[in-house]
Design a protein around this motif. Structure first.
Motif, PDB file in Angstrom:
ATOM      1  N   LEU A  54       0.833  -1.206   0.000  1.00 34.28           N
ATOM      2  CA  LEU A  54       0.000   0.000   0.000  1.00 34.28           C
ATOM      3  C   LEU A  54       0.865   1.252   0.000  1.00 34.28           C
ATOM      4  CD1 LEU A  54      -2.733  -1.101   2.579  1.00 34.28           C
ATOM      5  CD2 LEU A  54      -2.744  -1.323   0.090  1.00 34.28           C
ATOM      6  N   LEU A  55       1.985   1.196   0.749  1.00 32.29           N
ATOM      7  CA  LEU A  55       2.898   2.347   0.762  1.00 32.29           C
ATOM      8  C   LEU A  55       3.488   2.576  -0.630  1.00 32.29           C
ATOM      9  CD1 LEU A  55       5.057   2.064   4.032  1.00 32.29           C
ATOM     10  CD2 LEU A  55       3.300   3.751   3.484  1.00 32.29           C
ATOM     11  N   ARG A  77       0.836   4.099  -2.768  1.00 37.96           N
ATOM     12  CA  ARG A  77       0.646   5.505  -2.395  1.00 37.96           C
ATOM     13  C   ARG A  77       1.672   6.394  -3.120  1.00 37.96           C
ATOM     14  NH1 ARG A  77       2.069   8.945   2.816  1.00 37.96           N
ATOM     15  NH2 ARG A  77       4.044   7.921   2.488  1.00 37.96           N
ATOM     16  N   GLN A  78       2.933   5.939  -3.127  1.00 35.47           N
ATOM     17  CA  GLN A  78       3.971   6.726  -3.813  1.00 35.47           C
ATOM     18  C   GLN A  78       3.740   6.739  -5.320  1.00 35.47           C
ATOM     19  OE1 GLN A  78       5.803   8.723  -2.487  1.00 35.47           O
ATOM     20  NE2 GLN A  78       6.376   8.053  -0.454  1.00 35.47           N
ATOM     21  N   ARG A 135       0.962   9.182  -5.946  1.00 39.93           N
ATOM     22  CA  ARG A 135       1.407  10.546  -5.630  1.00 39.93           C
ATOM     23  C   ARG A 135       2.301  11.095  -6.740  1.00 39.93           C
ATOM     24  NH1 ARG A 135       5.415  13.377  -2.893  1.00 39.93           N
ATOM     25  NH2 ARG A 135       6.783  11.575  -2.653  1.00 39.93           N
TER      26      ARG A 135
END
Ligand SMILES: N[C@@H](CCC(=O)N[C@@H](CS)C(=O)NCC(=O)O)C(=O)O
Length: 149
Positions: A29-30, A33-34, A37
């Motif tokens: 998930l991280l 997210r990046q 973004r």
């Protein structure tokens, strides 16, 4: 030689092992997210999920940082799960098992924070990696000594 596994230690291992497994799942998930973004993806078909500015990029520094943290987890956590499940069969004391299991999981959470979430100067990452590494190493050596004697 009889196999004597203390149920209290199995409970501690299951609880903290579950927390660690969730932490590793969170790495995906991280990464996502990046990617959203920065609008950078690994495959052409993924860019249709985002804006027209999105593109295929393999060297974005923020995405690669999270991916390195994820890989480092796999390098350390997979051996830990194997070694811990063998070591708890050597009848360690409950306090030692509790200490080592909690210590490892906490060091891996700290490693993720200081590597992938809020990059900290060294030696924060080295220390979190090193303490976890020594924990797994101790359990591996102690398992080998137990079963070779
Ligand atoms: N595969 C690791 C082996 C050594 C290691 O795990 N070092 C720790 C402490 S400096 C680390 O967090 N390495 C960063 C990484 O694996 O990306 C590497 O290439 O660095």
């Amino acid at each position: 030689m009889s196999l004597n596994v203390n149920p209290e230690i199995v409970s501690i291992f299951s609880l903290w092992g579950g927390v660690l497994a969730l932490k590793i799942l969170a790495m995906s998930l991280l990464t996502a997210r990046q990617r959203f973004r920065k609008q950078v993806f690994a495959n052409p078909e993924d860019t249709s999920l985002a804006s027209k500015k999105s593109k295929v990029v393999f060297d974005d520094p923020d995405v690669e940082r999270v991916r390195r943290a994820h890989l480092n987890d796999l390098e350390n956590v997979v051996p830990w799960f194997i070694v811990t499940s063998l070591w708890i069969g050597t009848d360690p004391s409950t306090w030692l098992a509790s200490l080592l299991i909690r210590t490892f999981v906490i060091t891996r959470i700290i490693h993720t924070i200081v590597y992938a979430i809020v990059p900290f100067p060294q030696p924060a990452r080295g220390l979190s990696f090193g303490v976890g590494f020594l924990t797994t190493g101790y359990m591996a050596v102690s398992t080998i000594l137990h079963y070779s004697s």
